[in-house]
Design an enzyme around this catalytic site. Structure first.
Site, mmCIF file in Angstrom:
data_model
loop_
_atom_site.group_PDB
_atom_site.id
_atom_site.type_symbol
_atom_site.label_atom_id
_atom_site.label_comp_id
_atom_site.label_asym_id
_atom_site.label_seq_id
_atom_site.Cartn_x
_atom_site.Cartn_y
_atom_site.Cartn_z
ATOM 1 N N HIS A 186 0.842 -1.194 0.000
ATOM 2 C CA HIS A 186 0.000 0.000 0.000
ATOM 3 C C HIS A 186 0.874 1.240 0.000
ATOM 4 O O HIS A 186 2.086 1.172 0.254
ATOM 5 C CB HIS A 186 -0.988 -0.002 1.177
ATOM 6 C CG HIS A 186 -0.347 0.154 2.530
ATOM 7 N ND1 HIS A 186 -1.091 0.366 3.664
ATOM 8 C CD2 HIS A 186 0.933 0.134 2.952
ATOM 9 C CE1 HIS A 186 -0.307 0.475 4.714
ATOM 10 N NE2 HIS A 186 0.943 0.332 4.314
ATOM 11 N N ASP A 240 -4.514 -10.866 -0.892
ATOM 12 C CA ASP A 240 -3.181 -11.438 -0.863
ATOM 13 C C ASP A 240 -2.374 -11.118 -2.120
ATOM 14 O O ASP A 240 -2.853 -11.293 -3.247
ATOM 15 C CB ASP A 240 -3.273 -12.954 -0.675
ATOM 16 C CG ASP A 240 -1.905 -13.575 -0.421
ATOM 17 O OD1 ASP A 240 -1.630 -14.661 -0.965
ATOM 18 O OD2 ASP A 240 -1.104 -12.959 0.315
ATOM 19 N N HIS A 241 -1.146 -10.641 -1.921
ATOM 20 C CA HIS A 241 -0.220 -10.319 -3.012
ATOM 21 C C HIS A 241 -0.739 -9.226 -3.933
ATOM 22 O O HIS A 241 -0.350 -9.153 -5.100
ATOM 23 C CB HIS A 241 0.134 -11.592 -3.806
ATOM 24 C CG HIS A 241 1.218 -12.390 -3.133
ATOM 25 N ND1 HIS A 241 1.036 -13.045 -1.944
ATOM 26 C CD2 HIS A 241 2.515 -12.597 -3.479
ATOM 27 C CE1 HIS A 241 2.176 -13.625 -1.575
ATOM 28 N NE2 HIS A 241 3.082 -13.371 -2.487
#
Lengths: 138, 92
Positions: free
Chosen positions: A13, A78-79
Site C-alpha cells: 500500500h 493477498d499479493h
C-alpha cells in the site's frame, strides 16, 4: 465462548491523501508516502462469539469460517497492491484502521446466512510486530 | 487472573502458586497424554478446544478464588492460528 482464527496475507500500500499537498503528505506519512508503496505481511485475526454446540463441541465450523474469510478477504487482498487492485481503496487511504473497517464490512456479507447465531465480534490486524489494530464490534 | 494487587505484596496472585495450581490441575494430568483415552471427562466429552477450555476453567476456577482475585479468562491455543477464550458460564 470466543473462537479466534488467524490468517496471513501479504500486500502493498501507499499512504497518500489527495486533500493534502505532496509535502503535507510526505510530512504526515513519512516513509509510508514513498511513491511506489511498500509491503507488509499482515496477520488477520477473526474472533467469533457463540454457544458451544452440545453435539459437535464446537462454536462453529472452522472450515466454513476459513472458506468465508478466504473468499471475502484473503484471496482478494493477498499479493495485491491495495491502492490499485482493491476497489474499496480507490478513494479511501489504506491505513490499517481503514483496512480493518473494510475487512469487517466484507466479512459481514452473507455472515448470518452462513453462521447463524454466531457473532463476529472482533477483527484484529497486525501490520508489523509493533503495530496492531483492533476493531471490536460486540 | 483479574483482581486488585494486594497492598502489601503488590501482587494480584502469587505466580509461583499459580504455576503450581496449573501444573497440578492441567499439565501433569494432560501433558503427553491421549485425551480421549487417558484424561476424563474426554472419554465421554469430545475434546474440541472449546470443551477442553471449559474443563480447564472447571478445574482452575475454584482453586483461584481469593477475596481480591479471581480467574478472569482461559485462553487455549490449539495451534498458533486457532485459539479459544472462555470466561466462565456467564460468557456463553
Amino acid at each position: 465462548m470466543i473462537v479466534t482464527r488467524r490468517y496471513k496475507f501479504s500486500a502493498s500500500h501507499r499512504l497518500h491523501v489527495p486533500q493534502l499537498s505532496d509535502s503535507e503528505n510526505r510530512q504526515l506519512f513519512g516513509k509510508c508516502n514513498y511513491p511506489h508503496g511498500h509491503g507488509h505481511d499482515y496477520v488477520l485475526e477473526v474472533s467469533v462469539r457463540g454457544p458451544v454446540d452440545s453435539a459437535t463441541g464446537r462454536v462453529l465450523n472452522i472450515r466454513a469460517l476459513d472458506r468465508h474469510v478466504r473468499d471475502k478477504v484473503v484471496d482478494i487482498f493477498d499479493h495485491r497492491d491495495m491502492n490499485h487492485d482493491i476497489s474499496d481503496f480507490a478513494a479511501l487511504v489504506p491505513t490499517t484502521e481503514n483496512i480493518s473497517t473494510v475487512v469487517d464490512k466484507r466479512l459481514r456479507e452473507g455472515w448470518e446466512r452462513t453462521f447463524g447465531d454466531c457473532k463476529l465480534v472482533r477483527i484484529r490486524i497486525q501490520e508489523t510486530r509493533r503495530n496492531t489494530f483492533e476493531l471490536n464490534t460486540q | 487472573m483479574q483482581g486488585d494487587p494486594d497492598p502489601v505484596t503488590g501482587m494480584i496472585y502469587d505466580l509461583k502458586r499459580l504455576k503450581e495450581v496449573i501444573n497440578e490441575e492441567i499439565v501433569d494430568p494432560m501433558d503427553h497424554r491421549h485425551l480421549n483415552r487417558e484424561v476424563p471427562p474426554f472419554d465421554r466429552i469430545i475434546p474440541t478446544p472449546e470443551n477442553i477450555a471449559r474443563e480447564l476453567w472447571r478445574r482452575l476456577e475454584p482453586r483461584l478464588r481469593l477475596s481480591n482475585a479471581r480467574l478472569h479468562n482461559v485462553r487455549l491455543y490449539e495451534t498458533e492460528d486457532l485459539y479459544v477464550d472462555y470466561a466462565g458460564e456467564a460468557s456463553e
